[in-house]
Structures are given as C-alpha cells and as structure tokens.
Motif scaffolding. Structure first.
Motif, PDB file in Angstrom:
ATOM      1  N   UNK A 179     -15.136  16.149  -2.848  1.00 49.17           N
ATOM      2  CA  UNK A 179     -15.113  14.820  -2.256  1.00 49.17           C
ATOM      3  C   UNK A 179     -15.282  13.809  -3.369  1.00 49.17           C
ATOM      4  N   UNK A 180     -14.411  12.827  -3.377  1.00 48.64           N
ATOM      5  CA  UNK A 180     -14.483  11.786  -4.394  1.00 48.64           C
ATOM      6  C   UNK A 180     -14.223  10.441  -3.775  1.00 48.64           C
ATOM      7  N   UNK A 181     -14.491   9.399  -4.540  1.00 49.00           N
ATOM      8  CA  UNK A 181     -14.237   8.047  -4.079  1.00 49.00           C
ATOM      9  C   UNK A 181     -13.343   7.387  -5.109  1.00 49.00           C
ATOM     10  N   UNK A 182     -12.126   7.133  -4.754  1.00 48.38           N
ATOM     11  CA  UNK A 182     -11.181   6.545  -5.694  1.00 48.38           C
ATOM     12  C   UNK A 182     -10.145   5.752  -4.914  1.00 48.38           C
ATOM     13  N   UNK A 183      -9.401   4.885  -5.596  1.00 43.86           N
ATOM     14  CA  UNK A 183      -8.374   4.115  -4.895  1.00 43.86           C
ATOM     15  C   UNK A 183      -7.250   5.041  -4.409  1.00 43.86           C
ATOM     16  N   UNK A 184      -6.941   4.923  -3.145  1.00 48.63           N
ATOM     17  CA  UNK A 184      -5.813   5.655  -2.576  1.00 48.63           C
ATOM     18  C   UNK A 184      -4.942   4.652  -1.832  1.00 48.63           C
ATOM     19  N   UNK A 185      -3.684   5.010  -1.613  1.00 47.42           N
ATOM     20  CA  UNK A 185      -2.823   4.146  -0.812  1.00 47.42           C
ATOM     21  C   UNK A 185      -3.334   4.172   0.622  1.00 47.42           C
ATOM     22  N   UNK A 186      -3.605   2.996   1.121  1.00 49.48           N
ATOM     23  CA  UNK A 186      -4.269   2.876   2.414  1.00 49.48           C
ATOM     24  C   UNK A 186      -3.453   1.953   3.316  1.00 49.48           C
ATOM     25  N   UNK A 187      -3.254   2.387   4.557  1.00 45.79           N
ATOM     26  CA  UNK A 187      -2.572   1.549   5.531  1.00 45.79           C
ATOM     27  C   UNK A 187      -3.599   0.849   6.402  1.00 45.79           C
ATOM     28  N   UNK A 188      -3.809  -0.468   6.207  1.00 42.19           N
ATOM     29  CA  UNK A 188      -4.754  -1.184   7.058  1.00 42.19           C
ATOM     30  C   UNK A 188      -4.334  -1.195   8.530  1.00 42.19           C
ATOM     31  N   UNK A 189      -3.028  -1.163   8.769  1.00 45.86           N
ATOM     32  CA  UNK A 189      -2.545  -1.172  10.153  1.00 45.86           C
ATOM     33  C   UNK A 189      -2.881   0.144  10.833  1.00 45.86           C
ATOM     34  N   UNK A 190      -2.676   1.258  10.113  1.00 43.24           N
ATOM     35  CA  UNK A 190      -2.907   2.577  10.705  1.00 43.24           C
ATOM     36  C   UNK A 190      -4.296   3.129  10.422  1.00 43.24           C
ATOM     37  N   UNK A 191      -5.049   2.403   9.561  1.00 42.35           N
ATOM     38  CA  UNK A 191      -6.426   2.758   9.221  1.00 42.35           C
ATOM     39  C   UNK A 191      -6.542   4.185   8.685  1.00 42.35           C
ATOM     40  N   UNK A 192      -5.698   4.515   7.742  1.00 42.71           N
ATOM     41  CA  UNK A 192      -5.769   5.850   7.145  1.00 42.71           C
ATOM     42  C   UNK A 192      -5.191   5.847   5.746  1.00 42.71           C
ATOM     43  N   UNK A 193      -5.617   6.831   4.966  1.00 41.74           N
ATOM     44  CA  UNK A 193      -5.019   7.053   3.652  1.00 41.74           C
ATOM     45  C   UNK A 193      -3.616   7.607   3.829  1.00 41.74           C
ATOM     46  N   UNK A 194      -2.755   7.343   2.859  1.00 41.34           N
ATOM     47  CA  UNK A 194      -1.387   7.847   2.893  1.00 41.34           C
ATOM     48  C   UNK A 194      -1.087   8.583   1.592  1.00 41.34           C
ATOM     49  N   UNK A 195      -0.240   9.586   1.708  1.00 44.80           N
ATOM     50  CA  UNK A 195       0.265  10.276   0.516  1.00 44.80           C
ATOM     51  C   UNK A 195       1.505   9.549   0.024  1.00 44.80           C
ATOM     52  N   UNK A 196       1.880   9.804  -1.228  1.00 48.90           N
ATOM     53  CA  UNK A 196       3.078   9.188  -1.791  1.00 48.90           C
ATOM     54  C   UNK A 196       4.298   9.469  -0.925  1.00 48.90           C
ATOM     55  N   UNK A 197       4.354  10.662  -0.346  1.00 45.62           N
ATOM     56  CA  UNK A 197       5.509  11.042   0.474  1.00 45.62           C
ATOM     57  C   UNK A 197       5.573  10.264   1.777  1.00 45.62           C
ATOM     58  N   UNK A 198       4.477   9.600   2.147  1.00 43.00           N
ATOM     59  CA  UNK A 198       4.452   8.823   3.384  1.00 43.00           C
ATOM     60  C   UNK A 198       4.720   7.344   3.131  1.00 43.00           C
ATOM     61  N   UNK A 199       5.143   7.044   1.904  1.00 42.67           N
ATOM     62  CA  UNK A 199       5.335   5.660   1.495  1.00 42.67           C
ATOM     63  C   UNK A 199       6.791   5.430   1.109  1.00 42.67           C
ATOM     64  N   UNK A 200       7.318   4.288   1.493  1.00 44.83           N
ATOM     65  CA  UNK A 200       8.650   3.886   1.055  1.00 44.83           C
ATOM     66  C   UNK A 200       8.546   2.471   0.489  1.00 44.83           C
ATOM     67  N   UNK A 201       9.507   2.106  -0.327  1.00 44.07           N
ATOM     68  CA  UNK A 201       9.419   0.831  -1.046  1.00 44.07           C
ATOM     69  C   UNK A 201      10.446  -0.163  -0.517  1.00 44.07           C
ATOM     70  N   UNK A 202       9.942  -1.358  -0.195  1.00 45.41           N
ATOM     71  CA  UNK A 202      10.789  -2.452   0.274  1.00 45.41           C
ATOM     72  C   UNK A 202      10.410  -3.718  -0.480  1.00 45.41           C
ATOM     73  N   UNK A 203      11.340  -4.674  -0.494  1.00 43.61           N
ATOM     74  CA  UNK A 203      11.030  -5.958  -1.115  1.00 43.61           C
ATOM     75  C   UNK A 203       9.968  -6.687  -0.299  1.00 43.61           C
ATOM     76  N   UNK A 204       9.046  -7.326  -0.998  1.00 41.15           N
ATOM     77  CA  UNK A 204       7.987  -8.091  -0.351  1.00 41.15           C
ATOM     78  C   UNK A 204       7.719  -9.341  -1.167  1.00 41.15           C
ATOM     79  N   UNK A 205       7.498 -10.459  -0.486  1.00 40.45           N
ATOM     80  CA  UNK A 205       7.127 -11.683  -1.183  1.00 40.45           C
ATOM     81  C   UNK A 205       5.610 -11.738  -1.288  1.00 40.45           C
ATOM     82  N   UNK A 206       5.109 -11.866  -2.509  1.00 40.81           N
ATOM     83  CA  UNK A 206       3.663 -11.877  -2.742  1.00 40.81           C
ATOM     84  C   UNK A 206       3.255 -13.159  -3.448  1.00 40.81           C
ATOM     85  N   UNK A 207       1.992 -13.577  -3.211  1.00 38.53           N
ATOM     86  CA  UNK A 207       1.405 -14.667  -3.965  1.00 38.53           C
ATOM     87  C   UNK A 207       1.164 -14.199  -5.402  1.00 38.53           C
TER      88      UNK A 207
END
Length: 968
Positions: free
Chosen positions: A189-217
């Motif tokens: 068990x460790x504590x480290x930054x992981x890809x997290x979905x705030x909408x789904x409230x869970x950690x995600x693996x790289x395979x569960x992620x896709x890349x889209x254009x996003x406008x950011x500040x």
C-alpha cells in the motif's frame, strides 16, 4: 437454321444446378446457424481432434465489455478471430475458441448508478450486496444480447459455456491470483499521485484513459525570494493547472539552464507588474514571459546573470505567504532545488512542485526521502477542496458533469488579490479524460494498493528475471508479434511504466482479499496478513458464493476464523482494477478449463492496437507476477475502423456503421468479406460505397462457384482422370492449385487474410472465370464423353474441394451453401472437413512458363477481336479466324503446340512468322505479337456455333465433325 435441321439444344451438356444467382444471405444465414447448432459442429471438431490426436491451437478471446450492442470494431475483431480459428482447424489443428466477457467494473456500475439517480436515490444508501446483484443482472442481460449478435456474424466457439469474469469460479481464481501477489511480496500500500476521475470517484489505469483537446487556464505566478542578495526579486513559474497552487511545496530549476535577473523599467496601463519589479527567468524564455505580462521590449531589461550556485542558496515564499485569513497554511518557506526534468522549451525555466499531483515531483521527493514534508491531502475524491482549506474550501476542480468547476477561477482571483500573479491566459492542449465518463481526470495523491514491478518476486522463479519488469521485458522478446511493431510498443511501455495500481474505490468487482493490522503503518512489519489458511477460507467461499461473500455480514470473522482477533484487523474493501480481472483470464480459461490449453498459454491473443496498454499489457504483468512467463506465444493487433473518408466514427456525425444493419441489408458474409479484404494491421475504412464494392466482389466469386456446381452435375469417380493423362491446360490449372495451396497455408499461418483472399479472388475471377472456364465451356457443353471433357470435370472437382475449403474460414455461410448444394445430407458440412492436401508433384514450372506465353498471346488476340465486336463487325469471337504474327520463333512453336484457336475461342486461327503488316492490331504492353482480323470460312455449326468448312457434310445435319461424333 434450316427448317429441317434438328434443334440440338437438348443434346448439349448444359450446366445443371439449383444454386441461385441471388444469395439472399440476410434471410438464409440464420437457417445455417440453426443447422450448425443442431449438428453441434464445434463439439464434433473437438471429438475429431481427440480421435486424431491433433496439435492444439488456442486463440484466447480478449473479453468485450458486457454493456451495449456491438459496434463495427467488435465485428472486425470477432470476425478476425473466427477466421484464425477456422483456418487453423481446417489446416489440421485442434483450434479451440472459448468466447468470454468482462463483467466487472465502472461502466456497468455507472449504468446502475444512473438508474438510481433517475429515481432520486443515493447509491451509497443501497446495501452493497443488493447493488452488486443489480450489476450482475445488468451484465447477464447484455451477455445474452451480444452472444446472439456475435453468433449472427458466423463466429464459431463454445458459446454455451463461455467464460465470464463474474462467474463464481472465475471470481475465486481472480482472488487466488491476487493472493499470489500478496504472498510473494510484490503487493504494497502506498500513497502517490494516480490518475483520478472526480466524476467517477475512483483511480484509473492508463488503459482507462483517452486523450482529447481541452482548454485550460494558464498562469504565471510569482514566488518571492525570502533572503540574500536577491531578496525582493521573484522566481516566476508557469502552470496549466492553477488548482494545484494551494498544494505547492517547492519550485525547481535546471542546473544547465542559463538564467538572468530582469527588471521592469516601465509599464502599460493594464499590467500586474510594477516599475522596479525584478524577476528571475530563463534567458531563452524571458522575452515570452514579459510579453505575456503585457510589457513591451523597451519596458524591461536584463540586469545580470544568475548562476546555478546562486540559485542553490535561495529559499522562496509561496504567493499566499502571510495572506490575511490563511491561518498560516502557506507560511513555510518553499523548497528550492535543481531537478533534471526542468527545461527551457516553454514556460519560465522554473517548475512549481505539488508532489501530491504530479509524478515527476513525487518521484523527485521520494528519492530525497522528503515525501512526508511535501505530500498534501487538499483534494477530496469528488475533486473538491477539503472544507477547512482557507479561501478555497468547498470549491471544485470539476462539476459533477465533468465540466470546469469554480476552483481555478477562485484561485486565480485570490492570486491577483495578493499580488501573486504576473500573467494569465488559456491554452488548448491534449489532456487525459476517462474513456467511460468522457470527463477530464486529475492526478491526485491517494492511498492505493500497488504491485511493485521492480521488487524481487519471492516465488523462487527466475528463468526470465526476478522482478515483474525484468520478466516482462524478457518474455516480450519470446513472443511472435503480428505486426512486428507491436513488440516495440509494448516493450517501451513496459520499460518506463510505474508500479501497477491494483485498487479501485468502487463496488462492482473482485475485492482485494486481504487484511491489514489496525493502527499499523504500511511500512511496518506485519502490516499485511499473510496466512494460507485465511486465503483458503476466502477461496472456498468465493467458489460457492462468488465475491459477494466478502461483503456479507460477518465476513471478517468468518475468514479470520479462530486464529486472529477480528478487532485487530481491518478488511480491505477496495476492488481490483478490472484490468487485473482480464489479465487473469489466462488462469481461469487457459489453465483451469479442460478445453483450455495444455500448458496454460495461448497460441494467440488478438485485439486492437490500444490493447498494448490494455489487455496485452495487464496480461503480461499479471502472468509474469504469478507464473514467471508470458501468457501468450503470439500477439496479433488490428487498427481502428473509420468511415469512408477516414474520419473517426461518431453518432453525432452520423457516420457510424452498425454491424446489425449491414447484416440485415447484405448478410454477415459481406461483412466478413470486407474484413478479409482489408489490411487490418492499419486503420480500416467502411461505408456504403465500400460495402457496395464488397458485395460486387462477392457476386463475382459466387458466379465462379455457381459455374463449378453446374459443370459438376452428375460427376462421379468413374469420370475421374489421372493428372498424367490430362491435357496441358488442365495440368497448368493443377500447377496453379499447388502454388495456391502453399500461398493459402502460409498466408493463413501468418494471419494474412487479405493476401489469401486477394490471391484466391484473382485466381477465381481472372484465371478461372475469364480464362480456364471461358476456354473449357465449349468442351464441357459440346464434347461427348471425351478424355478432354472428363479431365476438365476432374479438375473442376479438385477446384471445388479446394476453393470451398480455402474460402470457408472467410465466407462461412456461402461455402456451406455451395458444399450442401453438391453434398446434401443431415450430417454434411464444409466446416467438418479439412483443406485437402495438394500433391507437390503438381508443380510444373516449365509448363507454367509455357502457358504464360500462351496467355500473353491470347490477350493480344482477344483484345483485337474486342475491337471488331465493338465496331459491330462481328457479334461473337467464333465468327473470326484471325492471323497471328509471332516474331519470336520459340513463342511461335509454343503456340503451335496447343489448340490456340480453342484457347482464343475462335473457329480457326493461323499462326505465322511473316512480318506484321502495318494494319495489324498491336497491344502496347506485348511485343512481337500482332493480329490481323479475318472472318471464319464455312457454315455455322448448329450445335457448337463454330464456323467450319466441314459443317453439313456429316451424318447429322448442320453440325461439325466433333458434334457429329458427340451425337453418335
């Protein structure tokens, strides 16, 4: 024809077949499916394989997700798998295919939650076992639907007993595989930054992620130098995630970057800089930063160099340092040091560090042993800031629909208020999104469970290495990759990947079946309970009740038994990453089932290219962690399916192609033929016009098979002729069959379906229909019981058996129809036979070279006659008796040695080496052969339609000598 000349039509050997020109596939294909089901074709093949002790071939099915109708990508994938299985079976292997489904995880859970939300219910208020039961029922419904849709595509397999990740037995084995990580020391068990979905409230693996254009500040933020010669100056950082500023703990710079001290000498009306402000910036980026701050080139100047040694002695203040109402949250000085990941390609030459939200920063401070000083827990699982965080508590990075929340704006406004901002803007960039909710994800530090891929695996196996990463990298090079680029993709991913995040904070799946000691730290000895007896009790319960047993009342006491005090232990309720589920399928399909694989390995995994970071990846990790080796010997990947213009398919664009609609309009065989015609290793295109072209190819192939069936009417073994007794033309066909047999077998073995089909299609439509059949129609229809006709029919019988079996893996329905037209019977099926062995002695290269000359000369003649037909000089080639001028003496002898008039379908032909007259027809691509048109002399035979001088001089009126003999 004279009135007293008999009608000879009934004396011809015209083709006889009921095989229809129109296929009617949408209506008839379901009938064949029912027939195969009744015959039990798949099980019969297994029995046959056992009786013949065939070498097994196992294609392990990557499980589709049980949550919707099939899309065209599903169809491509399953049809490819079916063509692999069928071709391997028909080449003599015991080709097994157990279809399966992925049943756990967020997509299904999300659907059930949506149902609750529509009813105004809170999912968390529902008993977890009841909730899981609804997820199971949802998956079961879609499995039944998808199974029927896959079977409708003609896909064969053990459909009545597929594998499901939610079967009790499967859940037991998944838990058992997890326990191996628990017991071999790689689980932590460790504590480290992981890809997290705030909408789904869970950690995600790289395979569960896709890349889209996003406008950011984007913001340029000032960190004041706290002391020393540069006190009062500011280090400027740039970030596209303003929401990470409250979690900032440090700033880093590059030791090899050239830095300078810059002073503001003038300001425009609207600017956050003041005259006299001093900024430390990378020299390469200073101009851009000043421009972003709205300063003109004459409003700032470079004061002096700032060396790396000078930077090393600085400490910085957070921009919110001392802010009124901050309660001292940001008053500690920020760490400031060099880091090798800083560049001067963009930004300012400095990087702000929030190690709770970035892997590079996390790794830096982990290496320094300073994590306890820099890790924060400001962001909650829903993407909101903790309620007690000054200024920002209760703001959200994203709203519940995944849109921009109010956190970024609130933070930016506060930075402006305290004078901490130099510039701001917006940027459009590629950004990770959850492939399920389509919402952006964040990096968030959370306690998670990991498999350590660089820790020595304590299982005593070291054939391929002692760590999971070592084993995986070694095993990758033992795998046969199709295409070979797949090896490099997986290797590079495996080389650089972090530890595997195994845990998810959800409800529907297999739990991490382990216990931790209350009050202990993850680094403490005895933190994890490792006890084989406890493990065995868990597995026994899962076998009988499924993974729901973990969540039932009294589960902790039940599994700990009398050996441990339940008050001292906590049960882990996180569920396993679904990629662990699917990565474990080799254990409960290949290893556990009787119809799996003898050595627990698959001969082939076959999925899309995205599975290099998905199923191929997780399966390799999982297997290397528990068995020490790869779960597969071969991996085949295909591309994605695009519309006719090469665009990604989208419901909103209206360019999707639904397999069910194609099947209803054309039939499944047309869809299968489209797959066979594509280069699946790249992205494929499909659309209405492409499908029309595919259907046209199908019709041409169908006509070839129809001709064969008609020509073979009433053929029996008594009609058979041995190859050595055949005319040269038939022996040339046998030569081509021997060549093609090698092409088909090597092509199928290499999964080159496009190459196999193109070779067979060209052979069937060009070499057979347009050449051999065209020539032999006359002998088939008009000859009596001659050796020539018997030889032609013998060759056509040989052609029939090879074409039907060669094409059966692709056109499963049509080749069954062709087969049954000739061999009807309750037990008959082309899918119960193998591709016949083709004698190598049929190969005859000298004969092939000779007939290449004949075919080339024939092209010139037929082209010359087509000109006459187009000009309406003649109506048919039998009205011609051309003169063919052949310059090369060897070619002339070749043409004289064959019945060249029959080959050109003329009534007569004259071959000469006389010089070509100027008016002779020439085909530009064929040198040395020209044609002068002449009409045939004589009368038209009323039976074969040849124009010959002897017509009318025989016993039967109005016929030639050949037809007179045929009439007896």
């Amino acid at each position: 024809m004279c009135s007293d000349t008999p009608d000879y039509k009934d004396t011809l050997n015209l083709p006889q077949t009921d095989f229809p020109m129109r296929a009617g596939l949408p209506k008839r294909e379901p009938e064949w499916l029912e027939r195969w089901n009744g015959l039990g074709v798949y099980d019969r093949l297994r029995e046959k394989a056992t009786a013949e002790t065939r070498q097994p071939f196992t294609l392990h099915d990557g499980p589709p997700y049980a949550n919707g109708h099939l899309h065209i990508g599903h169809a491509l994938n399953k049809i490819l798998k079916d063509m692999v299985v069928r071709s391997q079976q028909m080449m003599g292997r015991d080709a097994r295919y157990i279809p399966g489904w992925d049943c756990h995880g967020l997509p299904i859970e999300w659907k059930i939650e949506e149902q609750y939300r529509k009813k105004g219910q809170n999912k968390d208020a529902v008993d977890i076992v009841d909730f899981r039961a609804e997820c199971r029922k949802f998956a079961e419904g879609w499995i039944d639907i998808q199974r029927d849709e896959f079977k409708r595509l003609g896909v064969t397999g053990k459909w009545e007993k597929p594998y499901l990740t939610m079967d009790f037995r499967a859940e037991r084995i998944i838990a058992e595989e997890f326990q191996k990580f628990l017991m071999n020391g790689t689980l932590y068990q460790g504590s480290k930054p992981v890809m997290w979905s705030p909408v789904e409230k869970t950690a995600l693996a790289e395979a569960e992620v896709e890349y889209h254009d996003k406008e950011s500040f984007t913001v340029w933020v000032k960190f004041a130098v706290a002391e020393g010669d540069l006190e009062g100056a500011h280090v400027v950082i740039w970030t596209t995630t303003p929401w990470t500023m409250p979690s900032n703990k440090a700033v880093v710079y590059g030791e090899d970057i050239s830095y300078g001290l810059y002073e503001v000498t003038g300001t425009p009306d609207e600017c956050w800089a003041n005259v006299g402000d001093k900024f430390i910036l990378a020299d390469k980026l200073a101009g851009d930063v000043m421009g972003r701050a709205r300063l003109n080139d004459d409003q700032w100047s470079r004061v002096r160099d700032v060396s790396a040694d000078e930077l090393a002695g600085l400490s910085l203040k957070h921009p919110l340092h001392g802010a009124e109402g901050s309660n001292g949250e940001w008053d500690d000085l920020r760490d400031f040091r060099a880091a090798d990941f800083v560049t001067d390609e963009e930004g300012t030459g400095f990087v702000h560090c929030a190690p709770s939200h970035g892997m590079e920063e996390y790794e830096l401070y982990r290496g320094l042993g300073m994590l306890d000083q820099v890790i924060t827990y400001n962001v909650m699982d829903d993407g909101g800031f903790r309620a007690d965080l000054p200024f920002f508590g209760g703001t959200y990075i994203l709203d519940r629909k995944g849109k921009e929340g109010n956190a970024n704006k609130t933070i930016i406004d506060k930075l402006v208020e305290v004078g901490g901002l130099l510039a701001r803007g917006k940027i459009k960039h590629s950004y990770p999104h959850s492939w399920r909710s389509k919402a952006p994800v964040i990096y968030r530090n959370t306690p998670q469970w990991f498999a350590a891929i660089d820790r020595e695996v304590g299982d005593g196996q070291d054939k391929s290495g002692t760590t999971i990463r070592q084993r995986a990298l070694t095993e990758i090079d033992k795998v046969q990759w199709t295409p070979k680029t797949g090896r490099n993709r997986l290797y590079s991913m495996m080389e650089s990947r972090p530890d595997w995040v195994l845990s998810r904070q959800r409800a529907w799946g297999v739990p991490l079946t382990c216990f931790v000691r209350k009050g202990a730290m993850p680094t403490d000895e005895g933190f994890l309970l490792r006890d084989e007896a406890v493990n065995a009790r868990i597995l026994e319960a899962f076998e009988a009740e499924g993974a729901d047993a973990w969540y039932k009342e009294g589960a902790k006491e039940r599994f700990l038994g009398n050996d441990y005090d339940p008050n001292e232990w906590e049960k882990v309720d996180d569920i396993l990453d679904v990629w662990f589920d699917s990565g474990s399928t080799h254990a409960f399909v290949l290893r556990d089932r009787e119809d799996g694989s003898e050595d627990g390995m698959a001969d082939l995994y076959l999925e899309g290219t995205d599975q290099h970071r998905g199923w191929f990846h997780s399966s390799m990790l999982q297997s290397c962690g528990t068995t020490g080796h790869a779960p597969y010997r071969g991996v085949l990947t295909h591309g994605f399916t695009l519309d006719e213009k090469g665009n990604k398919m989208s419901k909103s664009l209206g360019n999707t192609i639904v397999p069910d609609e194609v099947v209803k309009q054309y039939g499944a065989d047309i869809l299968r033929l489209w797959v066979a015609q594509t280069d699946y290793t790249n992205d494929q295109r499909i659309g209405p016009e492409i499908l029309k072209g595919t259907a046209d190819s199908y019709r041409r192939l169908r006509n070839t098979m129809r001709f064969l069936l008609g020509a073979l009417s009433h053929f029996s073994d008594a009609d058979r002729v041995e190859p050595e007794d055949m005319p040269e033309l038939e022996r040339w066909v046998l030569h081509r069959l021997a060549e093609l047999d090698h092409r088909v077998r090597t092509g199928y073995a290499a999964y080159d379906f496009q190459g196999v089909f193109q070779a067979l299609f060209n052979f069937a439509t060009v070499e057979l229909s347009a050449f051999y059949f065209d020539i032999r129609k006359d002998a088939l229809y008009c000859d009596g019981d001659t050796p020539r006709r018997r030889a032609a029919r013998t060759v056509m019988d040989i052609l029939f058996h090879r074409l039907t079996t060669w094409l059966a893996p692709v056109l499963v329905f049509t080749m069954e129809e062709v087969w049954l037209e000739r061999f009807p019977g309750d037990e008959s099926s082309v899918h119960l036979v193998d591709i016949p062995e083709t004698p190598k002695e049929w190969l005859n290269e000298p004969l092939a070279a000779k007939w290449a000359t004949v075919r080339q000369a024939r092209r010139v003649v037929t082209a010359a006659l087509e000109v006459q037909r187009t000009d309406k000089v003649i109506g048919a080639s039998l009205e011609a008796a051309p003169v063919v001028h052949v310059q090369d003496s060897e070619a002339l002898e070749v043409l004289k040695s064959v019945n060249f008039d029959d080959i050109c379908i003329t009534s007569d032909i004259r071959l000469t080496d006389d010089p070509s007259p100027a008016e002779a027809y020439r085909l530009p691509e064929v040198d040395g052969i020209t044609v002068v048109f002449e009409r045939a002399e004589g009368e038209k035979c009323q039976r074969c339609w040849k124009i010959l001088p002897d017509v009318g001089t025989h016993t039967h009126p109005g016929v030639c000598a050949r037809c007179n003999e045929a009439l007896g």
